[in-house]
Enzyme design. Structure first.
Site, PDB file in Angstrom:
ATOM      1  N   THR A 135       0.801  -1.229   0.000  1.00 23.95           N
ATOM      2  CA  THR A 135       0.000   0.000   0.000  1.00 23.95           C
ATOM      3  C   THR A 135       0.833   1.278   0.000  1.00 23.95           C
ATOM      4  O   THR A 135       0.298   2.375   0.187  1.00 23.95           O
ATOM      5  CB  THR A 135      -0.924   0.012   1.232  1.00 23.95           C
ATOM      6  OG1 THR A 135      -0.108  -0.133   2.424  1.00 23.95           O
ATOM      7  CG2 THR A 135      -1.919  -1.136   1.170  1.00 23.95           C
ATOM      8  N   GLU A 136       2.137   1.163  -0.211  1.00 21.82           N
ATOM      9  CA  GLU A 136       3.025   2.309  -0.069  1.00 21.82           C
ATOM     10  C   GLU A 136       2.612   3.500  -0.933  1.00 21.82           C
ATOM     11  O   GLU A 136       2.704   4.666  -0.495  1.00 21.82           O
ATOM     12  CB  GLU A 136       4.462   1.901  -0.411  1.00 21.82           C
ATOM     13  CG  GLU A 136       5.143   1.053   0.663  1.00 21.82           C
ATOM     14  CD  GLU A 136       4.877  -0.437   0.506  1.00 21.82           C
ATOM     15  OE1 GLU A 136       5.584  -1.232   1.132  1.00 21.82           O
ATOM     16  OE2 GLU A 136       3.941  -0.802  -0.244  1.00 21.82           O
ATOM     17  N   VAL A 137       2.163   3.250  -2.179  1.00 22.54           N
ATOM     18  CA  VAL A 137       1.837   4.380  -3.067  1.00 22.54           C
ATOM     19  C   VAL A 137       0.676   5.209  -2.538  1.00 22.54           C
ATOM     20  O   VAL A 137       0.528   6.381  -2.900  1.00 22.54           O
ATOM     21  CB  VAL A 137       1.512   3.890  -4.495  1.00 22.54           C
ATOM     22  CG1 VAL A 137       2.742   3.274  -5.145  1.00 22.54           C
ATOM     23  CG2 VAL A 137       0.339   2.928  -4.514  1.00 22.54           C
ATOM     24  N   ILE A 139       0.336   6.375   0.361  1.00 23.05           N
ATOM     25  CA  ILE A 139       0.799   7.412   1.288  1.00 23.05           C
ATOM     26  C   ILE A 139       1.979   8.181   0.701  1.00 23.05           C
ATOM     27  O   ILE A 139       2.756   8.809   1.431  1.00 23.05           O
ATOM     28  CB  ILE A 139       1.160   6.834   2.668  1.00 23.05           C
ATOM     29  CG1 ILE A 139       2.304   5.817   2.571  1.00 23.05           C
ATOM     30  CG2 ILE A 139      -0.053   6.217   3.335  1.00 23.05           C
ATOM     31  CD1 ILE A 139       2.903   5.443   3.928  1.00 23.05           C
ATOM     32  N   PHE A 141       4.602   6.960  -0.762  1.00 26.18           N
ATOM     33  CA  PHE A 141       5.866   6.243  -0.578  1.00 26.18           C
ATOM     34  C   PHE A 141       6.052   5.311  -1.769  1.00 26.18           C
ATOM     35  O   PHE A 141       5.239   5.281  -2.697  1.00 26.18           O
ATOM     36  CB  PHE A 141       5.811   5.481   0.749  1.00 26.18           C
ATOM     37  CG  PHE A 141       7.155   5.003   1.240  1.00 26.18           C
ATOM     38  CD1 PHE A 141       8.267   5.818   1.196  1.00 26.18           C
ATOM     39  CD2 PHE A 141       7.283   3.717   1.757  1.00 26.18           C
ATOM     40  CE1 PHE A 141       9.500   5.381   1.650  1.00 26.18           C
ATOM     41  CE2 PHE A 141       8.503   3.274   2.223  1.00 26.18           C
ATOM     42  CZ  PHE A 141       9.611   4.099   2.166  1.00 26.18           C
TER      43      PHE A 141
END
Length: 259
Positions: A135-137, A139, A141
């Protein structure tokens, strides 16, 4: 080594490393990563250990980075963040290239860095309710480190789908994509993973497991001819190893090998 955020146990030639921050959904920070590196190092150095199980205590396997840790990263210098990233890189490399098979027992969600841990394990089994995702994208990231391993594991197309969308998928879809190996009922997953680990301990030699892991991990870094040449070399070397001689002797005499 003493641990504050994980537990480390050895029994019947199996080391069990358990993330033990249930109140934080086993979220990662620098200290947790450091303790995991220490535990995997201890398991690698212990000649009594043949297989490693990675698990999480509580409702989540690992929810990724914890909030306090994320806030701290924003205050770090580039050099501090690079050192921190390299520590996580070292953990992922350690698990991926570990001399002993690593089985993930996933009894809750594996998100972001937690999904990264599942990605680099040799085998992974999850309960039906577990969710997976990078799920980084979402936030701002990037799933930088795990992308290197994920493309190897499930291919570029599916890796792009998961990494770019940041979507969560269920355990059944994770199996279909090749991210994990199976879905197991909550009341059965402990026994299944323990049985699988025990079967590896008794049904294969430690030397064979180590060399097989190395061959698989290195294959994509070489041309086909280089990989075949290395495989032929390891084939010849293994024939001289005591484990191979014992295995062949036991097979010919219809006995169980003693490794």
């Amino acid at each position: 080594m003493s641990y504050s955020f994980i537990t480390y146990e050895v029994a019947d030639h199996i080391a069990t490393i358990t993330l033990n921050r249930p109140e934080k959904r086993n979220a990662l920070n620098g200290e947790v990563v450091k303790e995991l590196i220490g535990a995997f190092t201890a398991a690698g150095d212990d000649r009594q250990v043949k297989v490693i199980i990675l698990a999480g205590n509580g409702d989540a396997f690992c929810a990724g980075a914890d909030l306090e840790y994320l806030q701290q990263l924003q205050r770090n210098t580039f050099e501090e963040n690079l050192a921190d990233s390299r520590q996580l890189m070292a953990l992922m490399q350690q698990i991926y290239h570990h001399s002993k098979p690593v089985i993930a027992r996933i009894e809750g969600h594996a998100i972001a860095g937690g999904c990264g841990l599942a990605t680099v394990c040799d085998l992974s089994y999850a309960v039906p309710a577990a969710k997976f995702g990078y799920t980084e994208v979402k936030i701002g990231f990037v799933p930088a480190l795990v992308s290197v391993f994920l493309v190897r594991k499930i291919g570029e197309g599916r890796a792009r789908e998961l990494l770019l969308t940041g979507k969560l998928i269920g355990a059944a879809d994770a199996v279909q994509m090749g991210l994990i190996n199976g879905v197991v009922a909550p009341g059965e997953i402990h026994d299944l993973v323990k049985r699988l680990a025990s079967d590896l301990c008794t049904g294969a030699s430690a030397n064979s497991l180590t060399l097989t892991k190395q061959l698989v991990a290195n294959a994509l870094d070489m041309s086909m001819q280089q990989a075949l040449d290395e495989a032929a070399k390891q084939n010849a070397l293994t024939r001289e190893h005591p484990d191979c001689r014992e295995g062949i002797r036991a097979f010919l005499h219809k006995e169980k090998p003693v490794w």
